[in-house]
Design a protein around this motif. Structure first.
Motif, short mmCIF file in Angstrom:
data_model
loop_
_atom_site.label_atom_id
_atom_site.label_comp_id
_atom_site.label_asym_id
_atom_site.label_seq_id
_atom_site.Cartn_x
_atom_site.Cartn_y
_atom_site.Cartn_z
N UNK A 49 1.01 -1.29 0.00
CA UNK A 49 0.07 0.09 0.09
C UNK A 49 0.82 1.03 0.09
N UNK A 50 0.61 2.29 -0.81
CA UNK A 50 1.30 3.32 -0.88
C UNK A 50 0.31 4.57 -0.52
N UNK A 51 0.89 5.56 0.16
CA UNK A 51 0.30 6.76 0.53
C UNK A 51 1.00 7.87 -0.12
N UNK A 52 0.12 8.39 -1.17
CA UNK A 52 0.69 9.49 -2.05
C UNK A 52 0.08 10.96 -1.29
N UNK A 53 0.86 11.82 -1.12
CA UNK A 53 0.44 13.10 -0.92
C UNK A 53 0.57 14.18 -2.00
N UNK A 54 -0.35 14.82 -2.41
CA UNK A 54 -0.73 15.50 -3.62
C UNK A 54 -1.14 17.03 -3.14
#
Length: 265
Positions: A243-248
């Motif tokens: 699982x990846x958590x991407x901050x945009x």
């Protein structure tokens, strides 16, 4: 001769005492009757409660249920001008003391807690969104789970049809609006400010994140709207179990960071 004289005198004294006793007896009876009537009159009139009408049992129960909606009165007793009630709600059983005249709740004390009340489950963002669509025709701009006075709530920013922005506080367990306030009203006969930053939509933020980390979006959340540095957190599930958590960046769409959460199973 002396004995003869004393005997009539004694008879006259006895006769006088007898007449006095007969005269006093009705007086005492009259006084006793008067006192009894006075007691009955005071008990019926109750001058200390003049102008104070007591609630009926039904009115007292309705008063409590109005102040604590969703409950049920399981027992009610009137004692010394106070209704002693037991109120059952979804959170437990309570002892309630209600003033029979003013309908004021003098005290409320929980007797039993409801174990099921502690098993409430927070609704997901998608459930909240679906429920909000039933309550308003406004467009959801952002939705954030925050803590308020020690309890979780959802803060929803909605753009209404007149272009005004409203902030709703939403119950996280059933999706119902608890309160709302207008953040900014639409300008009248004024052009829109072009330099005002516009947030990316959730769909646009998802596309930015997937371009960096291909996979399936599990959740997305807008944060930092009040700090002047808004961003989206996009959770992406990969086919290999990670699982990846991407901050945009919520304005520019730039990727700030990518955090990996390895699947330990």
């Amino acid at each position: 001769m002396e004995e003869y004289r004393k005997e009539p005198e004694m008879k006259r004294e006895e006769h006088r005492l007898l007449n006095k006793s007969r005269f006093q007896r009705p007086v005492w009876w009259s006084l006793a009757a008067l006192v009894l009537l006075l007691i009955l009159a005071v008990s019926w009139w109750k001058p200390w409660q003049s102008g104070r009408t007591m609630l009926t049992a039904e009115a007292a129960e309705q008063s409590v249920l109005t102040q604590y909606p969703g409950g049920e009165i399981v027992n009610s007793t009137l004692k010394d001008g106070t209704y002693l009630m037991q109120l059952r709600t979804e959170t437990g059983l309570y002892d309630v003391q209600l003033d029979a005249v003013t309908s004021t709740v003098n005290s409320i004390k929980r007797l039993e807690s409801n174990p099921q009340a502690e098993e409430k489950t927070l609704w997901s963002r998608e459930q909240i969104k679906t429920e909000l669509q039933k309550q308003t025709d406004g467009k959801l701009d952002s939705l954030e789970l925050v803590e308020q006075q020690g309890s979780p709530v959802y803060n929803a920013i909605l753009i209404m049809k007149d272009n005004s922005r409203e902030q709703w506080t939403v119950d996280p367990y059933n999706g119902q609006k608890q309160s709302s306030k207008v953040l900014d009203a639409p300008a009248v006969n004024e052009p829109a400010q072009e330099n005002k930053p516009q947030f990316l939509s959730e769909k646009q933020a998802e596309q930015k994140a997937l371009a960096r980390v291909p996979g399936e979006v599990d959740d997305i959340e807008l944060r930092g709207t009040n700090s002047g540095n808004p961003y989206y957190l996009v959770e992406i599930d990969l086919v290999d179990g990670r699982e990846a958590i991407v901050q945009v960046n919520a304005i520019s769409g730039a990727i700030r960071s990518v955090t990996w959460d390895e699947d330990e199973d």
